[in-house]
Each structure stands twice: as C-alpha cells, then as structure tokens.
Design an enzyme around this catalytic site. Structure first.
Site, PDB file in Angstrom:
ATOM      1  N   SER A 195     -48.249  10.111  -4.882  1.00 35.60           N
ATOM      2  CA  SER A 195     -49.176   9.597  -5.890  1.00 35.60           C
ATOM      3  C   SER A 195     -50.259   8.769  -5.209  1.00 35.60           C
ATOM      4  CB  SER A 195     -48.436   8.727  -6.908  1.00 35.60           C
ATOM      5  OG  SER A 195     -49.364   8.033  -7.729  1.00 35.60           O
ATOM      6  N   THR A 258     -48.452  20.803  -6.388  1.00 33.70           N
ATOM      7  CA  THR A 258     -48.710  19.537  -5.709  1.00 33.70           C
ATOM      8  C   THR A 258     -48.897  18.428  -6.727  1.00 33.70           C
ATOM      9  OG1 THR A 258     -51.119  19.801  -5.786  1.00 33.70           O
ATOM     10  CG2 THR A 258     -49.989  20.743  -3.878  1.00 33.70           C
TER      11      THR A 258
END
Length: 375
Positions: A195, A258
């Site tokens: 992230s 992803t």
C-alpha cells in the site's frame, strides 16, 4: 447499461456529489445490519433475494485451490469491508470468494478525510485511506460471531497490514500478532507490503526486509493456511523477480497482483471536486481502468517467471468479462474486483461470469481448469 449505471450511479456520483467514503460507510452499515440478523427471517429473506438476483451457478468456472473450493473465480478485493462486518453477505452478491481488511494489529483511524476520490471520467479512484480499521482483535471477534450465526458459503481471505505506530524494524512482530489473533478465522491470508498510504510500508518489499516476514509467518503457520503476498504494480522487473524467488523459497501459496499505483498516467479528470486539486496533486493509490494494463503485465511476468506454477490472484482495472479473461490468459488463477464493482454495480459479478462462460464455450472447453496457458 443497467439500471444501476443509468440511474443510481450518476445520482450518487454527480447529483449528490457525495463524499465516496460516506456513501461506502452507509452501504456497509446496511450490510452489517443484514449480516448481524442473518439468522432471523427478515434478514435471511433479504440474503436469499440478493442471491437469487445476483448469483449465477457456474460449476464449469469453479476452482480447487489450496484445498479450498472457489465456486467461481471472481472475488471481492480487500479494502471495501475492512472490518469484516458484512463478511457473510458477499456470497449473496455472486462472489466466489471475498477478502476482508486490510486489518492491522493495533486499531487505527487512518489518514485525515477526505481520503477517497472517484474519477468517473477515467473509471478510476484514488484513495489514501491509511489502513483505517478496528484492529485484529475486533475482526477476530466479528468473524467468530458471524461463524456462529451461519456457515461460510465462500472462502474468506484476510488481508494483514502493518500498524502505523509500529516501527518498520518491528514489522515482523506486528504481522505475527495479527496472524495469531486471526489464524482460526481466515481461509487464506494476505500480507500487504505494497500500500502506498502507510509511510515506509513499500520498503518492506526489499529482500532484506521481506525475507524475515515471509520466514516468520510461515514458521508460525501451524494450521498451514495459504499465505499470499500482495505486491505493488510499481516494482521494477528485477525487484519483482527477487520477490518471486523469496516467495518460492519460503513456500508461500501465491501472489496478489496488484495493489494500487502511485503513477498518474494521462487522465481525463483534471480537477477533483472535493479538493479542487488535480489527480497529480493528490497523494494516494490510483485504482480502476488506468491500472488494467500494468497489473496484467505484472501477472504475465509472474506467470512466465514461475512456469505457471505459482497461483496468482489478478486485480486491477477489471470492469468486463473481457478484462477478466485477459488476466486469466495472462496467468491469473482467480480475479478480484473492487473499483469496477463500484462503477458497474451489484450485477457486475453475474455479467462477468456469463461472459466467462461464453469464453469457455467458444473454445470448446468444459471447465476453466482445462484452460491451457503456456508461460
């Protein structure tokens, strides 16, 4: 174009000009209410009606993976139901699996609002949520209560992140703490080191930082739950190759490709109404259609590097059955959606499954498992 896209979506996105997070929270509260009372007639009836409307039996699309049965390959990505409050509801929307989280060991509020933005002209979103969640202990309690109310109908993944208050050098213990609390309640687990919205988190993708995490969690994994790593689309190929080698070395179950991207390709949206800034000026991860090509490229690279032997959950820019099929042909075993589901509406999963059935029929295949994808 369906009723949701022609009437409800424009009303929410444009007429109300509502904060997307406010809308999301209201929908989750409704889902939480239905889920909490799912052992009682009114809520049970609602779940049945949702399933009749949005589900599609597709035995030819079912998958056997990691000892789990996935009724179909379309799953809900992490990020929508962070605290698992509607975990038992997602199967009624036709999903073949769902992933809750990202959850952290310590409860945390996330970044200041506004932190979630829709870019309708680009069929995209930008978020800098910052892993806002009630914490791993609270999620364990929520999932335990849900399990008592009704048996799980689809596999449930749990996405684990590092707490913001935890220094990077203590990341291993932070992930382990969450895993220990939640190990009994997830069918598979995802470690999120990609992230862009937690300071320094992406540095955990380097070999020196990642190897201790992979090793420690696999050693702790007494129940042999499938462990997956969620990776960034912004990695260089050589860095991704190193990650693949580590995942294979420590016998992890697969990769999710992803996460969102910090890149800002040319976008139609010039100004975000909530802030008056351009997308290029807004921090956060970009999701949706602009991510589709890059995420598929990453999937294809992983598939080629591993000879098709490492399962991949493909996510990023899936709106249509053609999008999902493209990722499957690139090497994805399963597919996740989130931004596309927000734009296309609750009928999206059924549309994807119908399209995937057509793809199989056109190729004369009886089941998805028979698909030959040469690396």
């Amino acid at each position: 174009m369906n009723v949701y896209q022609s009437l409800l979506q424009p009303f929410v996105f444009q007429t109300l000009r509502a904060d997307p997070e406010t809308v999301k929270l209201q929908l989750l509260r409704l889902g939480e209410s239905i889920e909490r009372h799912s052992d009682r007639p009114p809520a049970r009836w609602i779940k049945q009606q949702l399933a009749q409307t949005f589900s599609l039996p597709t035995p030819e699309l079912s998958q056997q993976l990691w000892g789990l049965t996935f009724p179909n390959p379309i799953g809900l990505a992490a990020g929508l139901d962070k605290d698992g409050v509607a975990a038992g509801l997602w199967g009624s929307f036709g999903f073949g699996f769902a992933e809750v989280g990202t959850v952290t060991y310590h409860p945390q509020p996330g970044n200041p609002r506004p932190r979630l933005f829709r870019l309708p002209a680009d069929r995209a979103g930008i978020n800098r949520m910052g892993f806002n969640n009630r914490g791993a202990a609270a999620l364990a309690q929520t999932l335990e209560q849900a399990q008592k109310r009704s048996a799980r109908t689809i596999p449930l993944g749990i996405n684990l992140g590092k707490s913001k208050v935890t220094p990077l050098e203590e990341a291993v213990e932070d992930y382990l703490g969450s895993f220990r609390l939640l190990q009994a309640w997830g069918d598979y687990f995802v470690i999120n080191v990609s992230s862009p919205n937690t300071p320094g988190l992406r540095s955990l993708q380097t070999a020196a930082n990642l190897e201790p995490i992979l090793s420690a969690l696999q050693n702790e994994n007494q129940a042999r739950r499938p462990l997956l790593l969620k990776i960034s689309p912004d990695l260089a190929w050589e860095d991704l190759a190193t990650i693949i080698d580590l995942v294979k070395t420590y016998q992890w179950a697969g990769l999710i490709a992803t996460n969102t991207t910090i890149a800002r390709p040319e976008l139609q949206t010039k100004v975000i109404p909530q802030t008056g800034k351009s997308p290029q000026e807004e921090a956060g991860g970009l999701s949706g259609a602009p991510l589709k090509q890059r995420s598929t490229e990453v999937i294809r690279f992983i598939h080629q590097q591993t000879g098709g032997q490492l399962p991949i959950i493909g996510v990023g820019g899936v709106f249509t059955a053609a999008d999902a099929w493209e990722k499957i042909m690139a090497g994805a075993t399963l597919i996740q959606v989130y931004t596309g589901w927000i734009y296309e509406g609750p009928g999206m999963v059924k549309q994807l499954l119908t399209g995937l059935q057509t793809e199989l029929q056109q190729r004369g295949l009886d089941c998805l498992a028979a698909l030959d994808r040469q690396p």
